[in-house]
Motif scaffolding. Structure first.
Motif, PDB file in Angstrom:
ATOM      1  N   LEU A  37      19.229 -11.113  -4.286  1.00  0.00           N
ATOM      2  CA  LEU A  37      19.299 -12.160  -5.310  1.00  0.00           C
ATOM      3  C   LEU A  37      17.940 -12.388  -5.955  1.00  0.00           C
ATOM      4  CD1 LEU A  37      21.675 -14.711  -3.560  1.00  0.00           C
ATOM      5  CD2 LEU A  37      22.218 -13.117  -5.402  1.00  0.00           C
ATOM      6  N   GLU A  38      16.880 -12.357  -5.153  1.00  0.00           N
ATOM      7  CA  GLU A  38      15.542 -12.518  -5.727  1.00  0.00           C
ATOM      8  C   GLU A  38      15.165 -11.318  -6.579  1.00  0.00           C
ATOM      9  OE1 GLU A  38      10.892 -13.417  -4.587  1.00  0.00           O
ATOM     10  OE2 GLU A  38      12.416 -13.705  -3.041  1.00  0.00           O
ATOM     11  N   VAL A  39      15.524 -10.125  -6.125  1.00  0.00           N
ATOM     12  CA  VAL A  39      15.268  -8.916  -6.926  1.00  0.00           C
ATOM     13  C   VAL A  39      15.974  -9.048  -8.273  1.00  0.00           C
ATOM     14  CG1 VAL A  39      15.624  -6.420  -7.098  1.00  0.00           C
ATOM     15  CG2 VAL A  39      14.939  -7.427  -4.905  1.00  0.00           C
ATOM     16  N   LYS A  50      26.375  14.439  -7.298  1.00  0.00           N
ATOM     17  CA  LYS A  50      26.711  15.558  -8.183  1.00  0.00           C
ATOM     18  C   LYS A  50      26.761  15.144  -9.646  1.00  0.00           C
ATOM     19  CE  LYS A  50      29.194  18.228  -4.778  1.00  0.00           C
ATOM     20  NZ  LYS A  50      30.485  18.718  -4.313  1.00  0.00           N
ATOM     21  N   SER A  51      26.877  13.844  -9.877  1.00  0.00           N
ATOM     22  CA  SER A  51      27.035  13.353 -11.250  1.00  0.00           C
ATOM     23  C   SER A  51      25.799  12.683 -11.821  1.00  0.00           C
ATOM     24  CB  SER A  51      28.193  12.350 -11.300  1.00  0.00           C
ATOM     25  OG  SER A  51      29.392  12.953 -10.871  1.00  0.00           O
ATOM     26  N   TYR A  52      24.930  12.141 -10.950  1.00  0.00           N
ATOM     27  CA  TYR A  52      23.795  11.356 -11.433  1.00  0.00           C
ATOM     28  C   TYR A  52      22.537  11.669 -10.642  1.00  0.00           C
ATOM     29  CZ  TYR A  52      27.740   8.727 -13.250  1.00  0.00           C
ATOM     30  OH  TYR A  52      28.904   8.385 -13.885  1.00  0.00           O
ATOM     31  N   ARG A  53      21.410  11.393 -11.268  1.00  0.00           N
ATOM     32  CA  ARG A  53      20.123  11.452 -10.572  1.00  0.00           C
ATOM     33  C   ARG A  53      19.967  10.137  -9.820  1.00  0.00           C
ATOM     34  NH1 ARG A  53      15.010   9.966 -12.719  1.00  0.00           N
ATOM     35  NH2 ARG A  53      13.368  10.704 -11.350  1.00  0.00           N
ATOM     36  N   LEU A  54      19.671  10.204  -8.524  1.00  0.00           N
ATOM     37  CA  LEU A  54      19.615   9.010  -7.694  1.00  0.00           C
ATOM     38  C   LEU A  54      18.209   8.771  -7.175  1.00  0.00           C
ATOM     39  CD1 LEU A  54      22.874   9.634  -5.627  1.00  0.00           C
ATOM     40  CD2 LEU A  54      22.617   8.282  -7.724  1.00  0.00           C
ATOM     41  N   LEU A  55      17.800   7.504  -7.211  1.00  0.00           N
ATOM     42  CA  LEU A  55      16.509   7.078  -6.678  1.00  0.00           C
ATOM     43  C   LEU A  55      16.785   6.090  -5.554  1.00  0.00           C
ATOM     44  CD1 LEU A  55      14.824   6.182 -10.096  1.00  0.00           C
ATOM     45  CD2 LEU A  55      14.659   8.355  -8.860  1.00  0.00           C
ATOM     46  N   ASP A  56      16.191   6.304  -4.389  1.00  0.00           N
ATOM     47  CA  ASP A  56      16.436   5.446  -3.234  1.00  0.00           C
ATOM     48  C   ASP A  56      15.280   4.501  -2.947  1.00  0.00           C
ATOM     49  OD1 ASP A  56      18.915   6.510  -2.564  1.00  0.00           O
ATOM     50  OD2 ASP A  56      18.067   8.023  -1.240  1.00  0.00           O
ATOM     51  N   HIS A  57      15.647   3.275  -2.586  1.00  0.00           N
ATOM     52  CA  HIS A  57      14.678   2.286  -2.097  1.00  0.00           C
ATOM     53  C   HIS A  57      15.346   1.489  -0.995  1.00  0.00           C
ATOM     54  CE1 HIS A  57      11.617   3.068  -5.077  1.00  0.00           C
ATOM     55  NE2 HIS A  57      12.629   3.262  -5.914  1.00  0.00           N
ATOM     56  N   ALA A  58      14.614   1.275   0.090  1.00  0.00           N
ATOM     57  CA  ALA A  58      15.161   0.564   1.247  1.00  0.00           C
ATOM     58  C   ALA A  58      14.870  -0.928   1.205  1.00  0.00           C
ATOM     59  CB  ALA A  58      14.621   1.179   2.537  1.00  0.00           C
ATOM     60  N   ASP A  59      14.104  -1.375   0.215  1.00  0.00           N
ATOM     61  CA  ASP A  59      13.800  -2.802   0.119  1.00  0.00           C
ATOM     62  C   ASP A  59      13.524  -3.186  -1.329  1.00  0.00           C
ATOM     63  OD1 ASP A  59      10.721  -2.912  -0.386  1.00  0.00           O
ATOM     64  OD2 ASP A  59      10.977  -1.476   1.254  1.00  0.00           O
ATOM     65  N   VAL A 117      22.738  -7.016  -1.483  1.00  0.00           N
ATOM     66  CA  VAL A 117      22.404  -8.437  -1.560  1.00  0.00           C
ATOM     67  C   VAL A 117      21.529  -8.849  -0.381  1.00  0.00           C
ATOM     68  CG1 VAL A 117      23.385 -10.762  -1.525  1.00  0.00           C
ATOM     69  CG2 VAL A 117      24.440  -8.991  -2.939  1.00  0.00           C
ATOM     70  N   SER A 118      21.808  -8.306   0.805  1.00  0.00           N
ATOM     71  CA  SER A 118      21.082  -8.683   2.030  1.00  0.00           C
ATOM     72  C   SER A 118      20.049  -7.616   2.373  1.00  0.00           C
ATOM     73  CB  SER A 118      22.061  -8.848   3.191  1.00  0.00           C
ATOM     74  OG  SER A 118      22.996  -9.847   2.904  1.00  0.00           O
ATOM     75  N   LEU A 119      18.841  -7.815   1.881  1.00  0.00           N
ATOM     76  CA  LEU A 119      17.734  -6.891   2.127  1.00  0.00           C
ATOM     77  C   LEU A 119      16.677  -7.589   2.976  1.00  0.00           C
ATOM     78  CD1 LEU A 119      17.296  -5.517  -1.503  1.00  0.00           C
ATOM     79  CD2 LEU A 119      18.098  -4.191   0.476  1.00  0.00           C
ATOM     80  N   PRO A 120      15.905  -6.814   3.737  1.00  0.00           N
ATOM     81  CA  PRO A 120      14.813  -7.437   4.495  1.00  0.00           C
ATOM     82  C   PRO A 120      13.700  -7.888   3.547  1.00  0.00           C
ATOM     83  CG  PRO A 120      14.737  -5.043   4.702  1.00  0.00           C
ATOM     84  CD  PRO A 120      15.995  -5.379   3.945  1.00  0.00           C
TER      85      PRO A 120
END
Length: 127
Positions: A64-66, A27-36, A56-59
């Motif tokens: 950390l690398e991101v 309701k407050s912000y525009r959100l962009l989703d990414h699963a990786d 922190v723990s992504l497939p």
């Protein structure tokens, strides 16, 4: 319609966690989703969000690398990045901030108001 013109990128592989963040912030912000991390970095080559919530723990490529790639890119280095992590032992907050995150939120998110305050403080700091 959102209350702010600020955009937040959520990089989180767990759909339930993304839904929770949406319930708290949509309701407050525009959100962009990414699963990786790979898709998030690709998207960052186009649109620049005002803040990134980064698991922190992504497939594949972990958070950390991101973060390292963002901090090494002049276009992305100043974007506030909040670590979203299930690592919630004493000292973890300090550890992740020392690694270059702007702030830290432990999962599961149990206090929506504290989470919102963390997001708002980093958005203010990033402007």
């Amino acid at each position: 319609m959102v209350a702010s013109d600020k955009t937040i990128m959520i990089v989180e592989d767990n759909a339930d966690n993304r839904l929770l963040v949406h319930a708290i912030l949509a309701k407050s912000y525009r959100l962009l989703d990414h699963a990786d991390g790979v898709s998030a970095l690709a998207a960052l080559q186009g649109e620049l969000p005002d803040l990134v919530l980064l698991d922190v723990s992504l497939p594949g490529m972990d958070g950390l690398e991101v973060l390292q790639r963002m901090r090494a890119d002049a276009r992305l280095e100043r974007i506030p990045v909040i670590a979203l992590t299930a690592h919630a032992m004493p000292g973890d907050r300090e550890k992740y901030i020392a690694l270059g995150f702007s702030d830290y939120v432990a999962k599961p998110i149990t206090d929506a108001e504290a989470f919102r305050r963390t997001v708002e403080s980093q958005l203010e700091a990033g402007t």
